[in-house]
Design a protein around this motif. Structure first.
Motif, short mmCIF file in Angstrom:
data_model
loop_
_atom_site.label_atom_id
_atom_site.label_comp_id
_atom_site.label_asym_id
_atom_site.label_seq_id
_atom_site.Cartn_x
_atom_site.Cartn_y
_atom_site.Cartn_z
N ARG A 121 49.48 38.80 34.88
CA ARG A 121 48.74 39.50 35.95
C ARG A 121 47.68 38.98 36.51
NH1 ARG A 121 48.06 42.02 30.83
NH2 ARG A 121 45.98 41.68 30.05
N GLU A 126 50.17 40.43 43.82
CA GLU A 126 51.10 41.04 44.68
C GLU A 126 52.50 41.05 44.22
OE1 GLU A 126 50.18 42.80 49.16
OE2 GLU A 126 50.72 40.98 48.99
N GLN A 156 50.85 50.67 36.06
CA GLN A 156 49.45 51.21 36.66
C GLN A 156 48.14 51.06 36.09
OE1 GLN A 156 50.92 55.42 37.77
NE2 GLN A 156 52.95 54.92 37.46
N TYR A 159 48.15 47.75 38.41
CA TYR A 159 48.53 47.58 39.66
C TYR A 159 48.54 49.08 40.23
CZ TYR A 159 49.85 42.78 39.04
OH TYR A 159 50.03 41.46 38.71
N ASP A 160 48.25 49.13 41.49
CA ASP A 160 48.46 50.33 42.29
C ASP A 160 50.16 50.13 42.61
OD1 ASP A 160 45.98 51.58 42.17
OD2 ASP A 160 45.36 49.99 43.71
N LYS A 186 50.38 46.52 43.96
CA LYS A 186 49.15 45.75 44.41
C LYS A 186 48.15 45.76 43.30
CE LYS A 186 48.00 45.91 49.13
NZ LYS A 186 48.83 44.68 49.58
N ARG A 187 47.78 44.72 42.83
CA ARG A 187 46.70 44.44 41.58
C ARG A 187 45.43 45.21 41.99
NH1 ARG A 187 45.96 38.79 39.64
NH2 ARG A 187 44.49 38.97 41.79
N LYS A 188 44.93 45.93 41.21
CA LYS A 188 43.62 46.55 41.30
C LYS A 188 42.75 45.64 41.46
CE LYS A 188 45.03 50.58 38.43
NZ LYS A 188 45.13 51.88 39.41
N GLU A 189 41.62 45.96 42.20
CA GLU A 189 40.32 44.99 42.29
C GLU A 189 39.86 44.47 40.90
OE1 GLU A 189 37.58 45.72 45.22
OE2 GLU A 189 38.81 46.28 46.89
N ASN A 190 39.71 45.69 40.25
CA ASN A 190 39.03 45.50 38.86
C ASN A 190 40.25 45.55 37.96
OD1 ASN A 190 37.83 45.32 36.35
ND2 ASN A 190 36.57 46.93 36.51
N PHE A 191 41.01 44.38 37.58
CA PHE A 191 42.23 44.87 36.59
C PHE A 191 41.76 44.40 35.19
CE2 PHE A 191 42.45 40.65 38.34
CZ PHE A 191 42.95 39.92 37.63
#
Length: 256
Positions: A121, A126, A156, A159-160, A186-191
């Motif tokens: 990840r 994406e 989740q 990712y969204d 779409k990967r979350k900004e803070n993953f």
């Protein structure tokens, strides 16, 4: 020349150009310069990816498909990786650069593809592609749903997930027995999770192994203190917990 679909590889070749183009357009092509297509077959999706302002790579285990691609997509030849996606070390191609993944995924390995995505990840902002409809729905489902499970929560968390559209069997050769579904991750900004991520994976997987039981029962192997087990969260069954609650649960266990 065309390639014969091989059952043992879970191949169902997409033959609808419009759908291929729609899948190619699911990605934003922002924040990375490379796209990897898994299982390109005869390149129906590949040709639309090659039009994009990124470098397209494909990974294909089927020798016959590889020969077809080399013969028909000369500008792609040096970027065809003839390997098993699940076993291949992608850093050999991308080093530590970010890349997106897309494809019409072989049904028989689609869940494993997502697990590998999650392992990588940090490099994959994406991801889009076609799954069996029920798998795509499961990945995107929310708590309380019958199909909500390990894949839903783990994906989740980082990712969204958006279910985009359904694809009928008739647009494939050979047609599969079920509908397919296309999704976008779409990967979350803070993953980065605010808990031990390895423990998080373990808690989620263990919880859903006995999805009808309360967490108090399904997480017995963690040898939790009586004090912690008194927490009302343990009265719930795993499908009742949101992703955030699973993160909270992991933190509680971590600090027990």
């Amino acid at each position: 020349m065309s390639v014969k679909a091989k059952k043992h590889l879970g191949q169902h070749f997409l033959k609808d150009e419009n759908i291929a183009q729609k899948i190619a357009n699911t990605l934003s092509f922002k924040g990375y310069n490379h796209v990897l297509e898994i299982g390109p077959g005869m390149g129906v999706l590949t040709k639309y990816l090659l039009e994009k302002d990124v470098t397209t790579h494909v990974i294909e285990i089927d020798t016959e498909s590889v020969e077809y691609l080399k013969a028909n997509y000369l500008n792609l030849a040096s970027r065809i990786i003839e390997q098993d996606f699940l076993k291949y070390d992608l850093t050999q191609v991308f080093n530590d650069e970010p890349f997106a993944i897309t494809g019409n995924f072989p049904y028989n390995i689609s869940s494993q593809i997502v697990f590998k995505l999650l392992e990588m990840r940090g490099q994959i902002p994406e991801f889009s592609g076609m799954f069996q409809k029920e798998v795509a729905q499961r990945i995107c489902s929310k708590e309380g749903s019958k199909v909500y499970g390990i894949l839903s929560v783990l994906t989740q968390a980082f990712y969204d997930a958006t279910y985009l559209f359904t694809v009928p069997p008739s647009v494939f050769n050979p047609p599969p027995k079920v509908d397919s579904g296309v999704l976008l991750l779409k990967r979350k900004e803070n993953f980065t999770l605010p808990c031990d991520e390895t423990l998080f994976f373990k808690v989620v997987k263990t919880s859903f192994q006995q999805r009808r039981k309360t967490l108090r029962n399904s997480l017995k192997t963690f040898n939790l203190s009586d004090n912690l087990k008194a927490n009302v969260i343990f009265d719930k069954r795993p499908e009742q917990l949101s992703v955030l609650e699973f993160i909270e649960l992991t933190s509680l266990i971590e600090n027990d």
